[in-house]
Scaffold this active site. Structure first.
Site, PDB file in Angstrom:
ATOM      1  CB  SER A 172      40.370  45.693  34.629  1.00 36.41           C
ATOM      2  OG  SER A 172      39.234  46.544  34.314  1.00 36.41           O
TER       3      SER A 172
ATOM      4  CG  ASP B 143      35.046  43.042  38.974  1.00 35.38           C
ATOM      5  OD1 ASP B 143      33.883  43.211  38.294  1.00 35.38           O
ATOM      6  OD2 ASP B 143      36.241  42.247  39.044  1.00 35.38           O
TER       7      ASP B 143
ATOM      8  CG  HIS C 195      36.189  46.200  37.527  1.00 34.01           C
ATOM      9  ND1 HIS C 195      36.989  44.995  37.667  1.00 34.01           N
ATOM     10  CD2 HIS C 195      36.727  46.867  36.893  1.00 34.01           C
ATOM     11  CE1 HIS C 195      37.348  44.732  36.817  1.00 34.01           C
ATOM     12  NE2 HIS C 195      37.432  45.873  36.927  1.00 34.01           N
TER      13      HIS C 195
END
Length: 313
Positions: free
Chosen positions: A167, A248, A280
């Site tokens: 991320s 995601d 995600h």
């Protein structure tokens, strides 16, 4: 708290934190920590090492338990996610994740701490990650002397170094690789990079990024969107793997990065792996599911591929 009172009036709200007009900040998640330990499930040991007092930053080191003490191991430098504003190397989910990866791959790992936004606006997190990598490089160059960390000095193979993150941490790791390709990083050979569900900015509005990175040019900032980096072709390393997940919301940004890197003129090999039916960073929140195990296995395999084509900086 009643937002109509002056003490509780909200200046900014997000899923991660709330800023009040009196300057207070409340975080809603990502603040729990675990001490370093010997993990009974994997046999991986961890310990924390302080890098600096100003800013106050540390790293968490991980060492597999079943390796030959005389053998040098690949080195993984990992940057945690959390929207630049939550989580740390010391959190339960990242300690568990690094234990799993280090055990599966047989690598030494350095999990990097960086200062949180909004108290410390970007690019502080980028600067902190770069400082941590330079601290590692100082071990390779023998510059730490008596202060050298033994797990790095004695066990890490500085010719087989991998950058990785998830991320926001993937975004930071990518920036480190790009900066290393331009400025150099003496002492380390960057063999490759793994980006797990990376965050990159697209052309849409992003109030959180506008708040925590006010000096950025936005969607055209090379740190936020490497497709605009004219030096992307010079990025350090020879192999990149990009993990995305079908559900995601950042999936297409990961794919766009994959395409941009291929088109940039960078001479390495890039691959993309998509996990079906997951969202995600699912592997952090569902570490015991089969697909999380598959992701860790693929990640570990990437770290163990031949590093003969690594790039010396």
């Amino acid at each position: 708290m009643d937002s109509t009172t002056s003490a509780g009036e909200i200046a900014f709200d997000s899923p991660f934190f709330r800023i009040y007009k009196d300057g207070r900040i409340d975080r809603f998640q990502g603040i729990d920590t675990l001490p370093p330990s010997l993990d009974p499930q994997t046999g991986v040991q961890s310990k924390d090492v302080r890098l600096s007092s100003d800013p106050d930053l540390s790293v968490r080191l991980f060492l597999p338990g079943s390796s030959d003490p005389a053998r040098k191991l690949p080195l993984l430098i990992y940057v945690h996610g959390g929207a630049f504003c939550i989580e740390s190397p010391f959190s339960p989910i990242y300690t568990r994740h690094l234990n799993a990866v280090v055990s599966a791959a047989g690598v030494v790992a350095v999990s990097v701490q960086y200062r949180w936004a909004p108290e410390h606006l970007l690019p502080a997190a980028y600067d902190d990650a770069w400082a941590a990598v330079r601290w590692v490089a100082a071990h390779a160059l023998g510059e730490r002397g008596a202060e050298a960390e033994p797990w790095l000095r004695d066990r890490a193979d500085f010719d087989r170094v991998f950058l990785a993150g998830d991320s926001a941490g993937a975004n930071i790791a990518q920036h480190v690789a790009a900066r290393a390709g331009v400025e150099g990083l003496p002492g380390l050979r960057i063999a490759g990079m793994a980006l797990l569900h990376p965050f990159f900015r697209d052309d849409g509005p992003d109030k959180l990024m506008d708040l925590i990175y006010p000096s950025s040019s936005g969607a055209t900032d090379p740190r936020m969107n490497p497709a605009y980096d004219t030096n992307l072709r010079r990025m350090a390393g020879q192999r990149v793997i990009v993990f995305v997940a079908e559900r995601d919301h950042l999936k297409e940004r990961g794919r766009s990065y994959y395409e941009a890197l291929k088109k940039s003129g960078w001479e390495g090999v890039v691959e993309i792996v998509e996990t079906e039916g997951e969202g995600h960073v699912f592997h952090l929140f569902k570490p015991d599911c089969d697909k999380a195990a598959e992701l860790v296995k693929k990640f570990a395999s990437f770290l163990n591929q031949d590093a003969g084509a690594s790039q010396c900086l």
